[in-house]
Design a protein around this motif. Structure first.
Motif, PDB file in Angstrom:
ATOM      1  N   ASN A  54      78.514  25.679  52.062  1.00 25.35           N
ATOM      2  CA  ASN A  54      79.009  26.766  52.282  1.00 25.35           C
ATOM      3  C   ASN A  54      80.137  27.250  51.464  1.00 25.35           C
ATOM      4  O   ASN A  54      81.266  26.647  51.306  1.00 25.35           O
ATOM      5  CB  ASN A  54      79.555  26.828  53.842  1.00 25.35           C
ATOM      6  N   ILE A  55      79.992  28.353  50.876  1.00 29.83           N
ATOM      7  CA  ILE A  55      80.764  28.576  49.615  1.00 29.83           C
ATOM      8  C   ILE A  55      82.189  29.478  50.526  1.00 29.83           C
ATOM      9  O   ILE A  55      83.230  29.255  49.938  1.00 29.83           O
ATOM     10  CB  ILE A  55      80.387  29.708  48.842  1.00 29.83           C
ATOM     11  N   ILE A  56      81.964  30.083  51.605  1.00 27.18           N
ATOM     12  CA  ILE A  56      82.948  30.677  52.348  1.00 27.18           C
ATOM     13  C   ILE A  56      83.031  30.314  53.582  1.00 27.18           C
ATOM     14  O   ILE A  56      81.970  29.830  54.359  1.00 27.18           O
ATOM     15  CB  ILE A  56      82.917  32.194  52.274  1.00 27.18           C
ATOM     16  N   ALA A  57      84.135  30.033  54.222  1.00 27.86           N
ATOM     17  CA  ALA A  57      84.187  29.688  55.709  1.00 27.86           C
ATOM     18  C   ALA A  57      83.938  30.856  56.485  1.00 27.86           C
ATOM     19  O   ALA A  57      84.650  31.795  56.527  1.00 27.86           O
ATOM     20  CB  ALA A  57      85.401  29.153  55.944  1.00 27.86           C
ATOM     21  N   SER A  58      82.940  30.937  57.291  1.00 26.44           N
ATOM     22  CA  SER A  58      82.654  32.166  58.059  1.00 26.44           C
ATOM     23  C   SER A  58      83.151  31.975  59.480  1.00 26.44           C
ATOM     24  O   SER A  58      83.142  30.732  60.192  1.00 26.44           O
ATOM     25  CB  SER A  58      81.169  32.378  58.364  1.00 26.44           C
ATOM     26  N   PRO A  59      83.732  32.955  60.273  1.00 23.64           N
ATOM     27  CA  PRO A  59      84.359  32.830  61.500  1.00 23.64           C
ATOM     28  C   PRO A  59      83.372  32.423  62.764  1.00 23.64           C
ATOM     29  O   PRO A  59      84.155  31.788  63.653  1.00 23.64           O
ATOM     30  CB  PRO A  59      85.007  34.267  61.805  1.00 23.64           C
ATOM     31  N   ILE A  60      82.193  32.902  62.424  1.00 22.67           N
ATOM     32  CA  ILE A  60      81.433  32.750  63.734  1.00 22.67           C
ATOM     33  C   ILE A  60      79.955  32.093  63.259  1.00 22.67           C
ATOM     34  O   ILE A  60      78.743  32.692  63.142  1.00 22.67           O
ATOM     35  CB  ILE A  60      81.118  34.157  64.416  1.00 22.67           C
ATOM     36  N   PRO A  61      80.157  30.917  62.640  1.00 21.06           N
ATOM     37  CA  PRO A  61      78.960  30.226  61.924  1.00 21.06           C
ATOM     38  C   PRO A  61      77.827  29.982  63.039  1.00 21.06           C
ATOM     39  O   PRO A  61      78.119  29.772  64.077  1.00 21.06           O
ATOM     40  CB  PRO A  61      79.336  28.912  61.450  1.00 21.06           C
ATOM     41  N   ASP A  62      76.695  30.515  62.595  1.00 15.94           N
ATOM     42  CA  ASP A  62      75.447  30.265  63.298  1.00 15.94           C
ATOM     43  C   ASP A  62      75.438  30.987  64.504  1.00 15.94           C
ATOM     44  O   ASP A  62      75.038  30.417  65.583  1.00 15.94           O
ATOM     45  CB  ASP A  62      75.137  28.708  63.423  1.00 15.94           C
ATOM     46  N   TYR A  63      76.319  32.055  64.645  1.00 17.65           N
ATOM     47  CA  TYR A  63      76.000  32.911  65.839  1.00 17.65           C
ATOM     48  C   TYR A  63      76.949  32.094  67.040  1.00 17.65           C
ATOM     49  O   TYR A  63      76.606  32.382  68.173  1.00 17.65           O
ATOM     50  CB  TYR A  63      74.908  33.381  66.273  1.00 17.65           C
ATOM     51  N   THR A  64      77.925  31.171  66.773  1.00 23.27           N
ATOM     52  CA  THR A  64      78.636  30.496  67.928  1.00 23.27           C
ATOM     53  C   THR A  64      80.090  30.703  67.583  1.00 23.27           C
ATOM     54  O   THR A  64      80.787  30.314  66.337  1.00 23.27           O
ATOM     55  CB  THR A  64      78.338  28.921  67.816  1.00 23.27           C
ATOM     56  N   ILE A  65      80.846  31.094  68.746  1.00 24.63           N
ATOM     57  CA  ILE A  65      82.499  31.311  68.680  1.00 24.63           C
ATOM     58  C   ILE A  65      82.773  29.935  68.731  1.00 24.63           C
ATOM     59  O   ILE A  65      82.730  29.441  69.777  1.00 24.63           O
ATOM     60  CB  ILE A  65      82.826  32.269  69.652  1.00 24.63           C
ATOM     61  N   PRO A  66      83.689  29.791  67.857  1.00 28.13           N
ATOM     62  CA  PRO A  66      83.952  28.092  67.646  1.00 28.13           C
ATOM     63  C   PRO A  66      84.709  27.669  69.138  1.00 28.13           C
ATOM     64  O   PRO A  66      84.290  26.757  69.673  1.00 28.13           O
ATOM     65  CB  PRO A  66      85.049  27.996  66.516  1.00 28.13           C
ATOM     66  N   LYS A  67      85.718  28.509  69.524  1.00 29.73           N
ATOM     67  CA  LYS A  67      86.608  28.141  70.652  1.00 29.73           C
ATOM     68  C   LYS A  67      85.722  28.011  72.155  1.00 29.73           C
ATOM     69  O   LYS A  67      86.182  27.637  73.004  1.00 29.73           O
ATOM     70  CB  LYS A  67      87.667  28.621  70.986  1.00 29.73           C
ATOM     71  N   VAL A  68      84.776  28.929  72.210  1.00 35.16           N
ATOM     72  CA  VAL A  68      83.967  28.863  73.391  1.00 35.16           C
ATOM     73  C   VAL A  68      83.034  27.911  73.544  1.00 35.16           C
ATOM     74  O   VAL A  68      82.080  27.831  72.961  1.00 35.16           O
ATOM     75  CB  VAL A  68      83.498  30.392  73.423  1.00 35.16           C
TER      76      VAL A  68
END
Lengths: 96, 214
Positions: A47-61
């Motif tokens: 991954n060249i850039i860090a996406s906020p919602i990778p693979d359609y999952t919100i990290p904190k949820v």
């Protein structure tokens, strides 16, 4: 016109929020081929850039279904806004 | 069909990046020229494109199972091209792909040009012209849109197979039947959804189909 946009957006949001948690989680066509023919690993961890919602999952949820729904909601709104913005930015101003 | 970074080699993704970039510039020129004449139907273009993009994004999240532990999802290229015109269709597909890549890591950043080429240029623009040819021959929108959208999926996935092969990632004789095979099935879903949505719009909001297409 405005009412149409509002309802259209609402329907798109409803699709994304209520149906996406129940979508199939199986590998999609390309991923399946990549796994079967042993090249899926080539696409991992690059991954060249860090996406906020990778693979359609919100990290904190934690709740998976909720996470997917929220991702859908966010995605629909961002997509609409992005196109709307670009559309207006590329307007050719009428010459007076 | 979203290609991640790492599947394609540099010569392939840079070439496709350039091709897609130039085509996007062309598409922006064509759409911005026509979309703002005299207010009229031009003013509806931007909100329409926004809504259609939102729907495509949502629909692409809704994977359905196809044979043997695999899933597919609606792509939307031909549908958006029929609704908005081929170049607006390209802009819609590209916008969705850009958001998916940057926000959701669905599709690689270097592979963006390839994905836009496959799903936008082949999926929407080529698919649209195939639709027109079939429509002229058989005159029925439903069947024409079904066939054209099915073909758009098979052709786009075949292009993907070729790209993977040229990149040295997997041999063509392995990639092509595998990609074309599974996407022939996924394409049936694309065809059905395209024809149904078009039919629905024809029944309920035929005026939407009268909007100027670019």
């Amino acid at each position: 016109m405005k009412k149409g946009i509002f309802f259209g957006l609402l329907i798109a949001i409803a699709l994304a929020v209520f149906l996406s948690p129940y979508a199939s989680k199986s590998l999609d066509g390309l991923e399946r081929v990549a796994e079967d023919k042993s090249f899926l690993h080539k696409g991992e961890g690059r991954n060249i850039i860090a996406s906020p919602i990778p693979d359609y999952t919100i990290p904190k949820v934690k709740n998976e279904k909720l996470s997917t729904s929220l991702a859908g909601l966010v995605g629909v709104i961002i997509t609409f806004s992005f196109v709307y913005l670009i559309g207006h930015l590329t307007r050719r101003k009428r010459k007076l | 069909m979203h290609i991640p970074d790492g599947f394609l080699d540099a010569k392939v993704w840079t070439t496709l990046g350039v091709v897609s970039g130039l085509t996007l510039v062309l598409a922006v020129k064509k759409t911005s020229n026509r979309a703002h004449t005299e207010g009229g139907s031009g003013e509806k273009q931007i909100p329409m494109m926004g809504i259609v993009s939102a729907f495509v994004f949502a629909a692409q999240m809704l994977n359905f199972p196809v044979a043997g532990g695999t899933s597919g999802h609606f792509m939307g290229g031909v549908l958006v091209a029929i609704l908005l015109g081929p170049f607006s269709g390209l802009l819609v597909m590209s916008s969705v792909l850009i958001v998916q890549c940057l926000v959701f890591q669905d599709g690689g950043l270097t592979a963006l040009g390839a994905n836009i080429f496959n799903m936008g240029i082949i999926g929407a623009i080529l698919g649209y012209y195939i639709y027109l040819v079939i429509l002229k021959a058989i005159k029925r929108m439903s069947i024409s849109s079904f066939i054209a959208s099915w073909l758009s999926i098979v052709l786009a996935s075949s292009a993907c197979a070729v790209e993977l092969a040229i990149s040295g990632t997997v041999p063509l004789k392995v990639a092509f039947p595998a990609m074309a095979g599974v996407h022939s099935l996924i394409g049936i879903g694309e065809g059905i959804i395209t024809a149904l949505v078009l039919g629905f719009i024809l029944q309920t909001r035929e005026d939407l189909l009268q909007i100027e297409k670019v």
